[in-house]
Each structure stands twice: as structure tokens, then as C-alpha cells.
Design a protein around this motif. Sequence first.
Motif, PDB file in Angstrom:
ATOM      1  N   THR A  35       0.878  -1.186   0.052  1.00  0.00           N
ATOM      2  CA  THR A  35      -0.216   0.209  -0.076  1.00  0.00           C
ATOM      3  C   THR A  35       0.829   1.389   0.080  1.00  0.00           C
ATOM      4  N   ALA A  36       2.114   1.207   0.560  1.00  0.00           N
ATOM      5  CA  ALA A  36       2.933   2.287   0.631  1.00  0.00           C
ATOM      6  C   ALA A  36       3.588   2.626  -0.626  1.00  0.00           C
ATOM      7  N   ARG A  37       3.740   1.507  -1.226  1.00  0.00           N
ATOM      8  CA  ARG A  37       4.502   1.466  -2.603  1.00  0.00           C
ATOM      9  C   ARG A  37       3.582   2.154  -3.451  1.00  0.00           C
ATOM     10  N   ALA A  38       2.255   1.614  -3.425  1.00  0.00           N
ATOM     11  CA  ALA A  38       1.384   2.149  -4.369  1.00  0.00           C
ATOM     12  C   ALA A  38       1.017   3.650  -4.010  1.00  0.00           C
ATOM     13  N   ALA A  39       1.093   4.522  -2.897  1.00  0.00           N
ATOM     14  CA  ALA A  39       1.216   5.548  -2.691  1.00  0.00           C
ATOM     15  C   ALA A  39       2.115   6.439  -3.173  1.00  0.00           C
ATOM     16  N   GLU A  40       3.176   5.895  -3.796  1.00  0.00           N
ATOM     17  CA  GLU A  40       4.385   6.638  -4.367  1.00  0.00           C
ATOM     18  C   GLU A  40       4.162   6.738  -5.821  1.00  0.00           C
ATOM     19  N   ALA A  41       3.091   6.487  -6.447  1.00  0.00           N
ATOM     20  CA  ALA A  41       2.515   6.494  -7.663  1.00  0.00           C
ATOM     21  C   ALA A  41       2.591   8.002  -8.152  1.00  0.00           C
ATOM     22  N   PRO A  42       3.263   8.102  -9.259  1.00  0.00           N
ATOM     23  CA  PRO A  42       3.128   9.460  -9.726  1.00  0.00           C
ATOM     24  C   PRO A  42       1.879  10.136 -10.199  1.00  0.00           C
ATOM     25  N   GLN A  43       1.382  11.196  -9.467  1.00  0.00           N
ATOM     26  CA  GLN A  43       0.167  11.907 -10.099  1.00  0.00           C
ATOM     27  C   GLN A  43       0.172  12.168 -11.502  1.00  0.00           C
ATOM     28  N   ASP A  44      -0.479  11.533 -12.364  1.00  0.00           N
ATOM     29  CA  ASP A  44      -0.394  12.052 -14.059  1.00  0.00           C
ATOM     30  C   ASP A  44      -1.906  12.404 -14.399  1.00  0.00           C
ATOM     31  N   GLU A  45      -1.958  13.631 -14.987  1.00  0.00           N
ATOM     32  CA  GLU A  45      -3.283  14.327 -15.350  1.00  0.00           C
ATOM     33  C   GLU A  45      -3.776  13.569 -16.333  1.00  0.00           C
TER      34      GLU A  45
END
Length: 187
Positions: A35-45
Motif C-alpha cells: 500500500t505504501a508503494r502504491a501511494a508512491e505512484a506519480p500523479q499523472d493528469e
Amino acid sequence: MQGWTRKNGHVVAELSQQEAAVIRGLVGQIKDMLTARAAEAPQDELAELTGIRTGPTAPPEDRVLARLLPDFYRHDPTTGETDEEQAGAAGAMRSLHEPGLLEAKTGVAELVLETCPPAGGRVRLTGDQADSWLAALNDVRLALGTALDVEEDMPEDLPEDDLRREHLGVYQWLTWVQDSLVNALIG
């Protein structure tokens, strides 16, 4: 635990409170890491507009997490050769596929946490649920094996002064639990 058995189309086992606590604790830790790794995903418009999720392009720095989320291309550790055809393709593949892999791995962990009674007791699984348990147990064993530096030629019993000794017993028990579940499913 006496092992998994098949009864009326389900796979069943009785877990003691301590066994359930070990399974729930380790699976919960893996879920938290993922879950912590998933939260590291970049925010991409663009991803938000298209619905195509993207993840990080670089592999995890933590070796346990890197074992759970390996590269999508093979690398020869001796020669450094890879089957990657173009530079950067590994990062692009990771960015595209890691979100789905994380979702699948956290999903099986959540199912184990839902079906494993906190106080111990009977676990009764459908075939699909048993498959999820196998996947989650495998992830725990991969993580624990990596943390303990488990190797094929490692002795089953470590010297008393080896700090890994107690944890190796848990790893071996999880191996037995997983093997018992596989045998119940195929038998």
C-alpha cells in the motif's frame, strides 16, 4: 494446525490463536508495504483523464519489496546483460504494470485478513479464496525468505547464535501451511 482438508467443496483448517496471529501479522505487514508503494505512484493528469493508471518507473529500493515487485525484464547479475530491447523499456513496463500487480497482491492480502479469524478457529475457503491464500502466503514467504537470506543449501536448523534461527522456523512453518493447502486443493 493439523493441515488443510477438503470438505463439501471447501478447503478447511483449524488455526490456533497464535497461528492466526502469525498469519495475520505477516500478511498485514506485506499489505502495508504494498500500500505504501502504491501511494508512491506519480500523479499523472493524462492518466486521470484516460483512466490508465501509471506507477513508478524505478524499482523499489527496499530489497524485500523489490523481490515482491521484480523487474519486468531479466538481468544477468554476472554479465549485466538483459533481454530489454530498448533503453528505458523496463521503467515503462513497470509504470504500466506495477499498479495492477499491486492491486492483485493487496487484494489477496485483504482476503486473507478477512477470512483468517483473529482469535483463531475454523477457516473455510472456496477454491478461489484458497488460491488467494496461496498467493498471499507465497508473498509472505518471498519477503521473509529475502529478509532471512534463505538459500537452497541453507541448513534446516541454524546455530543457536544465529539471529535468523527463530524466524527461519516461521518460514518453514509457512512453507508447510502452503504445501498443505496445495495438497488439499489437488487431492
